[in-house]
Design an enzyme around this catalytic site. Structure first.
Site, PDB file in Angstrom:
ATOM      1  N   GLY A 108     -21.645  76.108 -36.581  1.00 12.28           N
ATOM      2  CA  GLY A 108     -20.297  76.577 -36.266  1.00 12.28           C
ATOM      3  C   GLY A 108     -20.196  77.619 -35.157  1.00 12.28           C
ATOM      4  O   GLY A 108     -19.212  78.351 -35.096  1.00 12.28           O
ATOM      5  N   SER A 109     -21.180  77.667 -34.266  1.00 12.26           N
ATOM      6  CA  SER A 109     -21.081  78.699 -33.223  1.00 12.26           C
ATOM      7  C   SER A 109     -19.953  78.390 -32.231  1.00 12.26           C
ATOM      8  O   SER A 109     -19.248  79.303 -31.783  1.00 12.26           O
ATOM      9  CB  SER A 109     -22.419  78.867 -32.487  1.00 12.26           C
ATOM     10  OG  SER A 109     -22.678  77.779 -31.647  1.00 12.26           O
ATOM     11  N   MET A 122     -20.621  65.791 -37.519  1.00  6.59           N
ATOM     12  CA  MET A 122     -21.643  64.728 -37.493  1.00  6.59           C
ATOM     13  C   MET A 122     -21.220  63.418 -38.160  1.00  6.59           C
ATOM     14  O   MET A 122     -22.072  62.633 -38.566  1.00  6.59           O
ATOM     15  CB  MET A 122     -22.937  65.249 -38.135  1.00  6.59           C
ATOM     16  CG  MET A 122     -23.539  66.453 -37.419  1.00  6.59           C
ATOM     17  SD  MET A 122     -23.868  66.162 -35.671  1.00  6.59           S
ATOM     18  CE  MET A 122     -25.339  65.160 -35.800  1.00  6.59           C
ATOM     19  N   ILE A 165     -19.038  59.814 -37.746  1.00  4.09           N
ATOM     20  CA  ILE A 165     -18.384  58.949 -36.763  1.00  4.09           C
ATOM     21  C   ILE A 165     -16.989  58.601 -37.278  1.00  4.09           C
ATOM     22  O   ILE A 165     -16.824  58.164 -38.413  1.00  4.09           O
ATOM     23  CB  ILE A 165     -19.220  57.678 -36.523  1.00  4.09           C
ATOM     24  CG1 ILE A 165     -20.569  58.086 -35.903  1.00  4.09           C
ATOM     25  CG2 ILE A 165     -18.488  56.705 -35.609  1.00  4.09           C
ATOM     26  CD1 ILE A 165     -21.597  56.985 -35.884  1.00  4.09           C
ATOM     27  N   LEU A 166     -16.012  58.856 -36.428  1.00  6.00           N
ATOM     28  CA  LEU A 166     -14.624  58.644 -36.846  1.00  6.00           C
ATOM     29  C   LEU A 166     -14.172  57.224 -36.485  1.00  6.00           C
ATOM     30  O   LEU A 166     -14.562  56.681 -35.445  1.00  6.00           O
ATOM     31  CB  LEU A 166     -13.733  59.689 -36.176  1.00  6.00           C
ATOM     32  CG  LEU A 166     -14.015  61.131 -36.662  1.00  6.00           C
ATOM     33  CD1 LEU A 166     -13.452  62.157 -35.701  1.00  6.00           C
ATOM     34  CD2 LEU A 166     -13.476  61.345 -38.080  1.00  6.00           C
ATOM     35  N   ASN A 212     -14.130  66.561 -28.076  1.00  9.64           N
ATOM     36  CA  ASN A 212     -15.473  66.800 -28.623  1.00  9.64           C
ATOM     37  C   ASN A 212     -16.329  67.489 -27.568  1.00  9.64           C
ATOM     38  O   ASN A 212     -16.092  67.351 -26.365  1.00  9.64           O
ATOM     39  CB  ASN A 212     -16.108  65.451 -28.980  1.00  9.64           C
ATOM     40  CG  ASN A 212     -17.506  65.590 -29.549  1.00  9.64           C
ATOM     41  OD1 ASN A 212     -17.782  66.465 -30.379  1.00  9.64           O
ATOM     42  ND2 ASN A 212     -18.428  64.740 -29.101  1.00  9.64           N
ATOM     43  N   HIS A 218     -20.363  67.704 -26.339  1.00  8.18           N
ATOM     44  CA  HIS A 218     -21.638  67.022 -26.513  1.00  8.18           C
ATOM     45  C   HIS A 218     -22.688  67.705 -25.629  1.00  8.18           C
ATOM     46  O   HIS A 218     -22.412  67.996 -24.461  1.00  8.18           O
ATOM     47  CB  HIS A 218     -21.506  65.543 -26.126  1.00  8.18           C
ATOM     48  CG  HIS A 218     -22.754  64.765 -26.361  1.00  8.18           C
ATOM     49  ND1 HIS A 218     -23.192  64.423 -27.628  1.00  8.18           N
ATOM     50  CD2 HIS A 218     -23.695  64.296 -25.503  1.00  8.18           C
ATOM     51  CE1 HIS A 218     -24.333  63.766 -27.530  1.00  8.18           C
ATOM     52  NE2 HIS A 218     -24.672  63.677 -26.252  1.00  8.18           N
ATOM     53  N   GLU A 223     -22.054  75.683 -23.466  1.00  9.01           N
ATOM     54  CA  GLU A 223     -21.052  75.018 -24.310  1.00  9.01           C
ATOM     55  C   GLU A 223     -19.929  75.986 -24.659  1.00  9.01           C
ATOM     56  O   GLU A 223     -18.757  75.638 -24.607  1.00  9.01           O
ATOM     57  CB  GLU A 223     -21.690  74.523 -25.615  1.00  9.01           C
ATOM     58  CG  GLU A 223     -22.569  73.315 -25.463  1.00  9.01           C
ATOM     59  CD  GLU A 223     -23.056  72.800 -26.805  1.00  9.01           C
ATOM     60  OE1 GLU A 223     -22.298  72.824 -27.788  1.00  9.01           O
ATOM     61  OE2 GLU A 223     -24.221  72.368 -26.884  1.00  9.01           O
TER      62      GLU A 223
HETATM   63  C1  GRF Z   1     -23.576  71.643 -30.283  1.00  9.30           C
HETATM   64  O1  GRF Z   1     -24.747  71.522 -29.524  1.00  9.30           O
HETATM   65  C2  GRF Z   1     -22.590  70.562 -29.918  1.00  9.30           C
HETATM   66  O2  GRF Z   1     -22.637  70.197 -28.583  1.00  9.30           O
HETATM   67  C3  GRF Z   1     -23.063  69.422 -30.769  1.00  9.30           C
HETATM   68  O3  GRF Z   1     -23.446  70.022 -31.978  1.00  9.30           O
HETATM   69  C4  GRF Z   1     -23.826  71.375 -31.747  1.00  9.30           C
HETATM   70  C5  GRF Z   1     -22.974  72.229 -32.623  1.00  9.30           C
HETATM   71  O4  GRF Z   1     -23.375  73.564 -32.574  1.00  9.30           O
HETATM   72  N1  GRF Z   1     -22.052  68.402 -30.879  1.00  9.30           N
HETATM   73  P1  GRF Z   1     -22.532  74.664 -33.356  1.00  9.30           P
HETATM   74  O5  GRF Z   1     -22.382  74.153 -34.772  1.00  9.30           O
HETATM   75  O6  GRF Z   1     -21.215  74.801 -32.670  1.00  9.30           O
HETATM   76  O7  GRF Z   1     -23.351  75.909 -33.286  1.00  9.30           O
END
Ligand code: GRF
Length: 189
Positions: A11-12, A88, A90-91, A105, A107, A172
Site C-alpha cells: 500500500g505504499s 492483484m 484480474i478484473l 492502474n 505497473h 511510481e
Molecule cells: C507496485 O510496484 C505497483 O506498480 C504494482 O504493485 C506494486 C504495489 O506496491 N502494481 P505498493 O503496494 O503500492 O507498495
C-alpha cells in the site's frame, strides 16, 4: 474528486495518494480503500483513519458477485475515480466497462514491455538498460489500456530485482500523483 483505491499488498502508492490529498497537492479525497485480503496496506490505511473494506473472493460464489460488491462499496462512497495500486486480481470485462475512463492502474514497467507479474525481474532478465513505470487506463486485457504517462529509471550494472523495484517505486509515487493531478484538472475545466 472522490477516489477509491484497490490494493492487495503493502500500500505504499495508496498511502502516497492519501498524503497528496491531505496536503492539498491533489484536489481530491480518498473515500475508501478496498483490499481483496487482509493486507499490510489495509492496516496502514486503518491506522490513519481512512475508511477501508476487505472484500475476499472466498466469501462469494462467483467473480461477478465479488466484483459487484466492490462496485457497490465504491458507489456507496460516491467514488468517481478508481485507482488500482498493487491490486492483484484480474478484473472482468464487465467491471472494466462499468468504470471506463474512471479506472487506472500503475505497473512497474515501461509498457507494453513486461506485462503481468514480476515485471522488474523480467526487465533484469532481459538485460534492459532502462526500466520504469506506467500509469494507464485499465482495459479488459492485462496491463494493456491506454497509456497515461510513464517514468524512466536507469538500470545499473549490478542491479537486481530488489534494487530495481526500489528505484522504480520511488518513480511510481511521483508518477501516480502527476497523472492524478492531470486527470483532476481536466475534470475541473
Ligand atoms: C507496485 O510496484 C505497483 O506498480 C504494482 O504493485 C506494486 C504495489 O506496491 N502494481 P505498493 O503496494 O503500492 O507498495
Amino acid at each position: 474528486m472522490n477516489i477509491g483505491i484497490l490494493i492487495s499488498g503493502k500500500g505504499s502508492n495508496m498511502l502516497n495518494i492519501v498524503k497528496a490529498c491531505d496536503n492539498g497537492t491533489l484536489n481530491a479525497r480518498v473515500k475508501i480503500v478496498i483490499s481483496n485480503k487482509p493486507s499490510e496496506g489495509i492496516y496502514k490505511a486503518q491506522k490513519i483513519g481512512i475508511p477501508t473494506k476487505i472484500i475476499e473472493t472466498k466469501n462469494f460464489n462467483s467473480k461477478l458477485k465479488f466484483e459487484n460488491e466492490i462496485t457497490n462499496i465504491l458507489k456507496i462512497n460516491k467514488v468517481s475515480l478508481v485507482c488500482l495500486a498493487g491490486f492483484m486480481k484480474i478484473l472482468s470485462k464487465k467491471f472494466v466497462s462499468q468504470w471506463e475512463k474512471r479506472l487506472i492502474n500503475i505497473h512497474p514497467s515501461l509498457l507494453p514491455s513486461f506485462k503481468g507479474i514480476n515485471a522488474q525481474l523480467q526487465a533484469i532478465k532481459k538485460g534492459v538498460k532502462y526500466a520504469g513505470c506506467t500509469v494507464h487506463y485499465v482495459s479488459s486485457a492485462i496491463d494493456d489500456g491506454e497509456i497515461l504517462d510513464q517514468s524512466i529509471v536507469k538500470v545499473c550494472k549490478n542491479e537486481n530485482e530488489q534494487s530495481l523495484s526500489k528505484k522504480i517505486l520511488i518513480e511510481e509515487h511521483k508518477l501516480y500523483i502527476k497523472v492524478l493531478k492531470n486527470l483532476i484538472n481536466k475534470e475541473l475545466v
